[in-house]
Design a protein around this motif. Structure first.
Motif, PDB file in Angstrom:
ATOM      1  N   LEU A  81     -21.493  11.192  -4.003  1.00  0.00           N
ATOM      2  CA  LEU A  81     -21.019  10.238  -5.019  1.00  0.00           C
ATOM      3  C   LEU A  81     -19.509  10.042  -4.909  1.00  0.00           C
ATOM      4  N   VAL A  82     -18.772  11.152  -4.741  1.00  0.00           N
ATOM      5  CA  VAL A  82     -17.315  11.075  -4.628  1.00  0.00           C
ATOM      6  C   VAL A  82     -16.934  10.351  -3.338  1.00  0.00           C
ATOM      7  N   GLN A  83     -17.661  10.644  -2.256  1.00  0.00           N
ATOM      8  CA  GLN A  83     -17.398   9.965  -0.983  1.00  0.00           C
ATOM      9  C   GLN A  83     -17.588   8.457  -1.128  1.00  0.00           C
ATOM     10  N   LEU A  84     -18.656   8.069  -1.805  1.00  0.00           N
ATOM     11  CA  LEU A  84     -18.945   6.636  -1.955  1.00  0.00           C
ATOM     12  C   LEU A  84     -17.907   5.953  -2.840  1.00  0.00           C
ATOM     13  N   LEU A  85     -17.540   6.619  -3.947  1.00  0.00           N
ATOM     14  CA  LEU A  85     -16.523   6.049  -4.835  1.00  0.00           C
ATOM     15  C   LEU A  85     -15.203   5.897  -4.087  1.00  0.00           C
ATOM     16  N   LEU A  86     -14.894   6.910  -3.283  1.00  0.00           N
ATOM     17  CA  LEU A  86     -13.658   6.887  -2.509  1.00  0.00           C
ATOM     18  C   LEU A  86     -13.673   5.717  -1.523  1.00  0.00           C
ATOM     19  N   LEU A  87     -14.762   5.622  -0.776  1.00  0.00           N
ATOM     20  CA  LEU A  87     -14.882   4.564   0.226  1.00  0.00           C
ATOM     21  C   LEU A  87     -14.809   3.181  -0.421  1.00  0.00           C
ATOM     22  N   TYR A  88     -15.544   3.013  -1.502  1.00  0.00           N
ATOM     23  CA  TYR A  88     -15.640   1.735  -2.199  1.00  0.00           C
ATOM     24  C   TYR A  88     -14.265   1.274  -2.687  1.00  0.00           C
ATOM     25  N   THR A 108     -15.529  14.545 -11.828  1.00  0.00           N
ATOM     26  CA  THR A 108     -15.630  13.210 -11.232  1.00  0.00           C
ATOM     27  C   THR A 108     -15.373  12.135 -12.290  1.00  0.00           C
ATOM     28  N   MET A 109     -15.921  12.370 -13.494  1.00  0.00           N
ATOM     29  CA  MET A 109     -15.707  11.406 -14.563  1.00  0.00           C
ATOM     30  C   MET A 109     -14.239  11.386 -14.997  1.00  0.00           C
ATOM     31  N   THR A 110     -13.667  12.578 -15.167  1.00  0.00           N
ATOM     32  CA  THR A 110     -12.266  12.665 -15.579  1.00  0.00           C
ATOM     33  C   THR A 110     -11.365  11.979 -14.561  1.00  0.00           C
ATOM     34  N   ALA A 111     -11.609  12.281 -13.280  1.00  0.00           N
ATOM     35  CA  ALA A 111     -10.769  11.705 -12.231  1.00  0.00           C
ATOM     36  C   ALA A 111     -10.944  10.193 -12.158  1.00  0.00           C
ATOM     37  N   SER A 112     -12.188   9.711 -12.336  1.00  0.00           N
ATOM     38  CA  SER A 112     -12.397   8.259 -12.322  1.00  0.00           C
ATOM     39  C   SER A 112     -11.600   7.604 -13.443  1.00  0.00           C
ATOM     40  N   ALA A 113     -11.657   8.239 -14.618  1.00  0.00           N
ATOM     41  CA  ALA A 113     -10.959   7.669 -15.772  1.00  0.00           C
ATOM     42  C   ALA A 113      -9.452   7.613 -15.521  1.00  0.00           C
ATOM     43  N   ILE A 114      -8.898   8.741 -15.072  1.00  0.00           N
ATOM     44  CA  ILE A 114      -7.452   8.767 -14.802  1.00  0.00           C
ATOM     45  C   ILE A 114      -7.114   7.757 -13.712  1.00  0.00           C
ATOM     46  N   MET A 122       0.831  -1.198   0.000  1.00  0.00           N
ATOM     47  CA  MET A 122       0.000   0.000   0.000  1.00  0.00           C
ATOM     48  C   MET A 122       0.870   1.254   0.000  1.00  0.00           C
ATOM     49  N   GLY A 123       0.315   2.327  -0.322  1.00  0.00           N
ATOM     50  CA  GLY A 123       1.056   3.588  -0.429  1.00  0.00           C
ATOM     51  C   GLY A 123       0.396   4.423  -1.502  1.00  0.00           C
ATOM     52  N   PHE A 124       0.242   5.682  -1.202  1.00  0.00           N
ATOM     53  CA  PHE A 124      -0.491   6.513  -2.151  1.00  0.00           C
ATOM     54  C   PHE A 124       0.460   7.341  -2.996  1.00  0.00           C
ATOM     55  N   ASP A 125       0.109   7.466  -4.269  1.00  0.00           N
ATOM     56  CA  ASP A 125       0.979   8.156  -5.204  1.00  0.00           C
ATOM     57  C   ASP A 125       0.164   9.221  -5.943  1.00  0.00           C
ATOM     58  N   PHE A 126       0.298  10.454  -5.505  1.00  0.00           N
ATOM     59  CA  PHE A 126      -0.481  11.525  -6.126  1.00  0.00           C
ATOM     60  C   PHE A 126       0.173  12.048  -7.402  1.00  0.00           C
ATOM     61  N   ALA A 182      -4.732   4.421  -9.595  1.00  0.00           N
ATOM     62  CA  ALA A 182      -4.611   5.348  -8.460  1.00  0.00           C
ATOM     63  C   ALA A 182      -5.969   6.005  -8.227  1.00  0.00           C
ATOM     64  N   PHE A 183      -7.016   5.168  -8.112  1.00  0.00           N
ATOM     65  CA  PHE A 183      -8.384   5.670  -8.000  1.00  0.00           C
ATOM     66  C   PHE A 183      -8.595   6.481  -6.726  1.00  0.00           C
TER      67      PHE A 183
END
Lengths: 263, 222, 214
Positions: C62-69, B172-178, B1-5, B184-185
């Protein structure tokens, strides 16, 4: 043209099944002060509000300087609403002063008085404010021009409200219990402004509980009771004894307020 | 684990265009919502009893159902009744209509807050109805409607995230895609959560500032 | 649209009601704890409470849920989607309810608190026996409002894979291609549930005694 500024003919006003004004006919002579008196709920304020078309009468007609107000009768004798434009034209001859002043809280005193000159008469800002200042001077408040209503006393607010109505140079001024919302010590300044107007020959209709004012400044007094106009006469005749029994009863309730000494 | 921004931030062009899209749909959607809401409230005030009653139905339906369902109904159901809209116009329309139902109530309360006598005074002076709305009613109700309006604007900002579910390329969509591409969701979501948070706080700040400026002349409400 | 489909939606709405109810209740408990932290006078607790409320009210659910999930598996937590949904909704509503309660706590007459102090209550006793009941009573309308908001917001937990009303509608649309009828029906069910909650709330509000003079 007749000598009457306002002519009320067979006016009826009902709210649901209650009759508030019952077949009222009344002439308001030009250049004089007409007072409407009577107990609470007698219909005097409603009658005045009908004269400004703030209430729509159920039946009958009102003429302002000879022109019908609010309703016109078509060829078939059917009563119809006047167009908004015609109504504005007839109404422009009337100024109205309310019990609760109704100044606009988001404008200064000067803003309140000049607003109609600018919006309705389409004057430029400078010209409108110059004219508005004249009116504020007339009610003795030119030094309060920049104050908002919340910064003025009740008496001052009412004087601004009078100036606001005068700004459009109406031919007739209607006053709806102009001093009822004021502390007793503030009524004098408002009544003085009204006396000044009367002495200039303004046609005035005043709904009031100030019997002293009615007796001394009024040229004609109308007494209403339970929606009926009981009589209209000169003050000297109205208050001369023997009085109408209902008036006597009504005045009794005002004896405590020292009104009888003024009559 | 470890986060990479860093991997997320390396896609800053995409992120910025997503943020820009969010701000665009938010601002345009809120303005349209306020405008429609104002028109609805005005129609209810001046349109007579029937119009008033008739308009309560759509308002209550919109307020009583989730925005997500409204959005899906419009975007996926629309084509079946000849309303084929692309994702962006569909999202904007849904957001505006949804917000309008709430703004209509805000302006209704605003109209009711102005004492009738203030309107009567203007009527006696010959103001037209439009002049009364513009010069008396709107400025008088401003102080009252600003706090709930800002609140509504903030709610609408958060609702814009749902437009990602109908593929509007907002943040939100852009960030999900990246996030999915770069594995790195979580980082992507944390980052945009911060952006939303900043925008919300800014909107609140702006609202309080406007309120303060307006209240200067109402020290003691008469 | 057949009754069979509508019945499937109705069944799924039970999940919506279940998740929302549980979340509202957990959220209420969390909100009271957040309020306690805020009123405790202990700086770090107050900061945490302020940060929590501001963050979860300032970001989309929505962002909170996606994050948590996505966060849970990364940190090695394996839980069913139902639990994820309840955690997500509870945390979010806790922030909103805490903000509502803040107004309620401010409305508790100081005299009542003082008289409890004089009667020898400890601060904790005063909090749970005097402040909380009164604040809850004062903010009941806001709580009912929040319940309706959460019922609507629960439509978002479809993104964590829980089959509730909205997710069921999506699934049915995918297999039947009747989005108009199905989403409209789902909307109708939400509307009816919310009308029931609003009406029940008004009844409750009327039946309960008020809290003294304000």
């Amino acid at each position: 043209m007749s000598d009457n500024a306002i002519s009320v003919q067979h006016l009826v006003k009902r709210f649901g099944t209650t009759t508030v004004l019952d077949d009222i006919s009344l002439e308001i002579p030009r250049g004089q002060v007409s007072c409407l008196i009577g107990p609470s709920g007698s219909g005097k304020s409603t009658l005045l509000r009908c004269m400004a078309f703030l209430e729509e009468a159920t039946d009958g007609s009102i003429f302002i300087e000879g022109s019908p107000l609010g309703f016109v009768y078509d060829g078939a004798g059917k009563r119809q609403r006047q167009s908004a434009n015609d109504l504005r034209k007839v109404r422009s001859q009337i100024g109205m002063v309310f019990q609760q002043f109704n100044l606009w809280p988001h404008m200064t005193a000067l803003g309140n008085v000049s607003a109609a000159l600018r919006r309705v008469r389409k004057m430029g800002k400078a010209e409108a404010e110059e004219k508005a200042m004249l009116q504020l001077r007339k009610v003795g408040l030119e030094n309060r021009a920049g104050h908002y209503p919340s910064q003025l006393s009740g008496g001052q607010q009412q004087r601004v409200a009078i100036a606001r109505s005068l700004a459009l140079e109406p031919k007739i001024m209607l006053f709806d219990e102009p001093t009822s919302a004021l502390d007793p010590e503030l009524t004098g300044e408002v009544l003085n402004v009204m006396r000044g107007l009367a002495s200039e020959g303004m046609t005035m209709v005043v709904v009031t509980h100030e019997i002293g004012f009615a007796a001394t400044v009024g040229n004609q007094i109308s007494f209403l009771d339970h929606g009926k106009l009981l009589f209209t006469d000169a003050p000297s005749k109205v208050f001369a004894k023997p009085r109408h029994p209902r008036l006597e009863q009504f005045l009794d309730t005002y004896l405590d307020r020292g009104a009888s000494t003024l009559i | 684990m470890g986060f990479d921004f860093d991997v997320i931030l390396s896609k800053q062009d995409q992120l910025i265009s997503g943020i820009a899209m969010t701000i665009f749909v938010w601002v345009v959607g809120t303005l349209l919502a306020a405008l429609i809401g104002f028109i609805v409230a005005t129609a209810r005030r001046y349109g007579g009893v029937l119009v008033d009653k008739a308009l309560t139905v759509p308002i209550e339906v919109i307020r009583g159902t989730p925005f997500l369902v409204q959005l899906f109904l419009l975007y996926f159901g629309g084509p079946y009744i000849g309303l084929s809209l692309d994702a962006l116009p569909a999202g904007l329309l849904a957001l505006s209509v949804y917000g309008a139902a709430y703004f209509a109530e805000i302006f209704r309360a605003g109209y009711q807050s102005v004492p009738p006598g203030h309107v009567e005074a203007a009527e006696c002076l010959g103001f037209t109805r439009i002049q009364i709305i513009r010069n008396i009613l709107l400025p008088e109700m401003a102080l009252l409607v600003i706090p709930p309006s800002v609140n509504m604007a903030i709610i609408l900002l958060k609702e814009t995230a749902l437009l990602s579910l109908i593929t509007v390329p907002e943040m939100t969509m852009t960030a999900s895609a990246i996030g999915s591409q770069e594995y790195a969701f979580v980082e992507a979501m944390v980052l945009i959560a911060l952006v939303y948070w900043v925008l919300v706080e800014l909107a609140g700040l702006l609202g309080r500032f406007a309120e303060k400026k307006l209240s200067r002349y109402r020290l003691a409400k008469a | 649209m057949s009754w069979k489909l509508f019945n499937l939606l109705l069944e799924a709405s039970l999940m919506t009601i279940f998740v929302s109810t549980i979340s509202i209740l957990i959220g209420l408990v969390l909100a009271i704890l957040l309020s306690a932290a805020n009123l405790s006078g202990i700086r770090p607790l107050q900061w945490f409470s302020k940060f929590f409320i501001s963050f979860f009210r300032g970001t989309p659910l929505l962002v909170q849920l996606l994050l948590l999930y996505n966060l849970l598996p990364v940190i090695g937590v394996q839980i069913p989607s139902l639990v994820t949904a309840i955690i997500g909704l509870s945390i979010c509503t806790a922030a909103y309810q805490a903000e509502n309660l803040r107004g309620g706590f401010e409305g508790v007459p100081t005299g009542l608190v003082e008289s409890a102090d004089m009667a020898g209550f400890t601060p904790v006793q005063t909090f749970f026996h005097i402040r909380v009941p009164i604040a809850l009573r004062l903010t009941l309308p806001a709580l009912i409002n929040e319940a309706i908001l959460i019922l609507k917001a629960s439509s978002l937990v479809s993104v964590v894979g829980l089959i509730e009303l909205t997710r069921m509608a999506q699934n049915l649309v995918a297999s039947t291609f009747m989005p108009l009828e199905i989403y409209a029906s789902a909307g109708l069910i939400y509307l009816v549930i919310n009308l029931v909650v609003a009406t029940a709330g008004r009844q409750l509000e009327r039946r309960l005694p008020g809290v003294g003079s304000k």
